[in-house]
Design a protein around this motif. Structure first.
Motif, PDB file in Angstrom:
ATOM      1  N   ALA A  25     -31.676   3.954  28.756  1.00 14.24           N
ATOM      2  CA  ALA A  25     -33.079   3.616  28.505  1.00 14.24           C
ATOM      3  C   ALA A  25     -33.326   2.175  28.937  1.00 14.24           C
ATOM      4  O   ALA A  25     -32.413   1.349  28.926  1.00 14.24           O
ATOM      5  CB  ALA A  25     -33.404   3.787  27.030  1.00 14.24           C
ATOM      6  N   ASP A  26     -34.574   1.873  29.304  1.00 17.45           N
ATOM      7  CA  ASP A  26     -34.926   0.520  29.744  1.00 17.45           C
ATOM      8  C   ASP A  26     -34.830  -0.505  28.617  1.00 17.45           C
ATOM      9  O   ASP A  26     -34.388  -1.623  28.825  1.00 17.45           O
ATOM     10  CB  ASP A  26     -36.351   0.485  30.314  1.00 17.45           C
ATOM     11  CG  ASP A  26     -36.450   1.224  31.636  1.00 17.45           C
ATOM     12  OD1 ASP A  26     -35.420   1.365  32.315  1.00 17.45           O
ATOM     13  OD2 ASP A  26     -37.558   1.657  31.970  1.00 17.45           O
ATOM     14  N   ALA A  31     -35.038   3.484  23.814  1.00 12.98           N
ATOM     15  CA  ALA A  31     -33.845   4.196  23.345  1.00 12.98           C
ATOM     16  C   ALA A  31     -34.101   4.802  21.965  1.00 12.98           C
ATOM     17  O   ALA A  31     -33.764   5.961  21.706  1.00 12.98           O
ATOM     18  CB  ALA A  31     -32.653   3.249  23.302  1.00 12.98           C
ATOM     19  N   MET A  32     -34.721   4.030  21.093  1.00 13.99           N
ATOM     20  CA  MET A  32     -35.016   4.530  19.736  1.00 13.99           C
ATOM     21  C   MET A  32     -36.023   5.669  19.782  1.00 13.99           C
ATOM     22  O   MET A  32     -35.901   6.645  19.048  1.00 13.99           O
ATOM     23  CB  MET A  32     -35.514   3.387  18.853  1.00 13.99           C
ATOM     24  CG  MET A  32     -34.406   2.395  18.546  1.00 13.99           C
ATOM     25  SD  MET A  32     -34.951   0.964  17.606  1.00 13.99           S
ATOM     26  CE  MET A  32     -35.324   1.706  16.041  1.00 13.99           C
ATOM     27  N   ARG A  33     -37.022   5.542  20.642  1.00 14.53           N
ATOM     28  CA  ARG A  33     -38.021   6.600  20.779  1.00 14.53           C
ATOM     29  C   ARG A  33     -37.355   7.890  21.259  1.00 14.53           C
ATOM     30  O   ARG A  33     -37.589   8.968  20.718  1.00 14.53           O
ATOM     31  CB  ARG A  33     -39.132   6.157  21.725  1.00 14.53           C
ATOM     32  CG  ARG A  33     -40.341   7.050  21.714  1.00 14.53           C
ATOM     33  CD  ARG A  33     -41.554   6.488  22.457  1.00 14.53           C
ATOM     34  NE  ARG A  33     -41.269   5.726  23.658  1.00 14.53           N
ATOM     35  CZ  ARG A  33     -41.282   4.378  23.712  1.00 14.53           C
ATOM     36  NH1 ARG A  33     -41.550   3.671  22.642  1.00 14.53           N
ATOM     37  NH2 ARG A  33     -41.022   3.761  24.836  1.00 14.53           N
ATOM     38  N   LEU A  34     -36.494   7.775  22.273  1.00 16.58           N
ATOM     39  CA  LEU A  34     -35.780   8.959  22.765  1.00 16.58           C
ATOM     40  C   LEU A  34     -34.933   9.583  21.661  1.00 16.58           C
ATOM     41  O   LEU A  34     -34.949  10.793  21.450  1.00 16.58           O
ATOM     42  CB  LEU A  34     -34.864   8.584  23.935  1.00 16.58           C
ATOM     43  CG  LEU A  34     -35.499   8.406  25.287  1.00 16.58           C
ATOM     44  CD1 LEU A  34     -34.492   7.804  26.257  1.00 16.58           C
ATOM     45  CD2 LEU A  34     -35.991   9.742  25.828  1.00 16.58           C
ATOM     46  N   ARG A  35     -34.184   8.752  20.974  1.00 20.30           N
ATOM     47  CA  ARG A  35     -33.224   9.243  19.988  1.00 20.30           C
ATOM     48  C   ARG A  35     -33.907   9.808  18.754  1.00 20.30           C
ATOM     49  O   ARG A  35     -33.537  10.857  18.259  1.00 20.30           O
ATOM     50  CB  ARG A  35     -32.270   8.099  19.601  1.00 20.30           C
ATOM     51  CG  ARG A  35     -31.228   8.445  18.583  1.00 20.30           C
ATOM     52  CD  ARG A  35     -30.212   9.418  19.183  1.00 20.30           C
ATOM     53  NE  ARG A  35     -29.213   9.794  18.230  1.00 20.30           N
ATOM     54  CZ  ARG A  35     -29.351  10.772  17.343  1.00 20.30           C
ATOM     55  NH1 ARG A  35     -30.448  11.464  17.302  1.00 20.30           N
ATOM     56  NH2 ARG A  35     -28.383  11.065  16.508  1.00 20.30           N
ATOM     57  N   TYR A  36     -34.904   9.109  18.238  1.00 22.69           N
ATOM     58  CA  TYR A  36     -35.485   9.495  16.953  1.00 22.69           C
ATOM     59  C   TYR A  36     -36.792  10.279  17.062  1.00 22.69           C
ATOM     60  O   TYR A  36     -37.014  11.195  16.296  1.00 22.69           O
ATOM     61  CB  TYR A  36     -35.669   8.264  16.069  1.00 22.69           C
ATOM     62  CG  TYR A  36     -34.364   7.553  15.803  1.00 22.69           C
ATOM     63  CD1 TYR A  36     -33.339   8.176  15.103  1.00 22.69           C
ATOM     64  CD2 TYR A  36     -34.127   6.277  16.296  1.00 22.69           C
ATOM     65  CE1 TYR A  36     -32.125   7.553  14.880  1.00 22.69           C
ATOM     66  CE2 TYR A  36     -32.917   5.638  16.069  1.00 22.69           C
ATOM     67  CZ  TYR A  36     -31.925   6.278  15.359  1.00 22.69           C
ATOM     68  OH  TYR A  36     -30.731   5.649  15.146  1.00 22.69           O
ATOM     69  N   SER A  37     -37.660   9.943  18.011  1.00 18.57           N
ATOM     70  CA  SER A  37     -38.937  10.658  18.136  1.00 18.57           C
ATOM     71  C   SER A  37     -38.827  11.888  19.017  1.00 18.57           C
ATOM     72  O   SER A  37     -39.403  12.930  18.718  1.00 18.57           O
ATOM     73  CB  SER A  37     -40.016   9.730  18.694  1.00 18.57           C
ATOM     74  OG  SER A  37     -40.245   8.665  17.821  1.00 18.57           O
ATOM     75  N   VAL A  41     -30.313  14.271  21.175  1.00 13.48           N
ATOM     76  CA  VAL A  41     -29.106  14.180  20.356  1.00 13.48           C
ATOM     77  C   VAL A  41     -27.899  13.923  21.258  1.00 13.48           C
ATOM     78  O   VAL A  41     -27.161  14.833  21.626  1.00 13.48           O
ATOM     79  CB  VAL A  41     -28.889  15.455  19.512  1.00 13.48           C
ATOM     80  CG1 VAL A  41     -27.669  15.293  18.616  1.00 13.48           C
ATOM     81  CG2 VAL A  41     -30.118  15.744  18.687  1.00 13.48           C
ATOM     82  N   CYS A  42     -27.762  12.673  21.672  1.00 11.71           N
ATOM     83  CA  CYS A  42     -26.621  12.211  22.454  1.00 11.71           C
ATOM     84  C   CYS A  42     -26.618  10.691  22.351  1.00 11.71           C
ATOM     85  O   CYS A  42     -27.500  10.114  21.724  1.00 11.71           O
ATOM     86  CB  CYS A  42     -26.718  12.661  23.904  1.00 11.71           C
ATOM     87  SG  CYS A  42     -28.097  11.944  24.806  1.00 11.71           S
ATOM     88  N   ARG A  43     -25.631  10.064  22.938  1.00 11.32           N
ATOM     89  CA  ARG A  43     -25.621   8.603  22.945  1.00 11.32           C
ATOM     90  C   ARG A  43     -26.747   8.119  23.838  1.00 11.32           C
ATOM     91  O   ARG A  43     -26.964   8.646  24.921  1.00 11.32           O
ATOM     92  CB  ARG A  43     -24.297   8.080  23.480  1.00 11.32           C
ATOM     93  CG  ARG A  43     -23.169   8.251  22.524  1.00 11.32           C
ATOM     94  CD  ARG A  43     -21.830   7.807  23.047  1.00 11.32           C
ATOM     95  NE  ARG A  43     -21.813   7.073  24.277  1.00 11.32           N
ATOM     96  CZ  ARG A  43     -20.968   6.099  24.572  1.00 11.32           C
ATOM     97  NH1 ARG A  43     -20.059   5.748  23.712  1.00 11.32           N
ATOM     98  NH2 ARG A  43     -21.004   5.492  25.737  1.00 11.32           N
ATOM     99  N   VAL A  44     -27.459   7.097  23.362  1.00 13.62           N
ATOM    100  CA  VAL A  44     -28.512   6.472  24.159  1.00 13.62           C
ATOM    101  C   VAL A  44     -28.201   4.987  24.213  1.00 13.62           C
ATOM    102  O   VAL A  44     -28.016   4.352  23.176  1.00 13.62           O
ATOM    103  CB  VAL A  44     -29.913   6.702  23.544  1.00 13.62           C
ATOM    104  CG1 VAL A  44     -30.985   6.077  24.424  1.00 13.62           C
ATOM    105  CG2 VAL A  44     -30.189   8.181  23.344  1.00 13.62           C
ATOM    106  N   VAL A  45     -28.115   4.458  25.420  1.00 16.05           N
ATOM    107  CA  VAL A  45     -27.814   3.039  25.586  1.00 16.05           C
ATOM    108  C   VAL A  45     -28.964   2.366  26.316  1.00 16.05           C
ATOM    109  O   VAL A  45     -29.522   2.924  27.261  1.00 16.05           O
ATOM    110  CB  VAL A  45     -26.467   2.831  26.323  1.00 16.05           C
ATOM    111  CG1 VAL A  45     -26.518   3.340  27.733  1.00 16.05           C
ATOM    112  CG2 VAL A  45     -26.048   1.381  26.288  1.00 16.05           C
TER     113      VAL A  45
END
Length: 109
Positions: A25-26, A31-37, A41-45
């Motif tokens: 993620a930029d 990253a938080m939006r992808l992961r939580y919103s 469900v994977c590692r996001v860096v």
């Protein structure tokens, strides 16, 4: 993430294995939006190094380092203050022990 890494064809399998199912993620917010919103469900860096692990733990990155610096200074100051207080109390205890004639064990000296 492995698609964002430039490498030769010989190294591609190693890069793919090392990166695994990691999304790049930029920003940390993205990253938080992808992961939580978005429910990814994977590692996001994030580009700054912030890592959101598959289980939801967050670590690393520039913001983490910046957050820790003031806390570390505050912790060091608190430790110095507590050490000084301990030293004052031990000196006071020793003075009281001498004045009252009591030994370390609490009995008569």
């Amino acid at each position: 993430l492995s698609a964002a890494v430039r490498c030769g064809a010989a190294a591609r399998p190693a890069v793919t294995m090392a990166c695994g199912a990691t999304v790049l993620a930029d920003t940390l917010d993205s990253a938080m939006r992808l992961r939580y919103s978005e429910g990814v469900v994977c590692r996001v860096v994030a580009v700054d190094g912030s890592l959101l692990s598959k289980n939801g733990n967050m670590s690393g990155g520039a913001k983490d380092a910046l957050r820790r610096a003031p806390r570390r200074k505050a912790s060091e100051a608190a430790l110095r203050e507590a050490t000084a207080r301990r030293d004052r109390l031990l000196a006071e205890h020793e003075t009281c022990r001498r004045v009252t004639g009591r030994s370390e064990g609490g009995g008569e000296g």
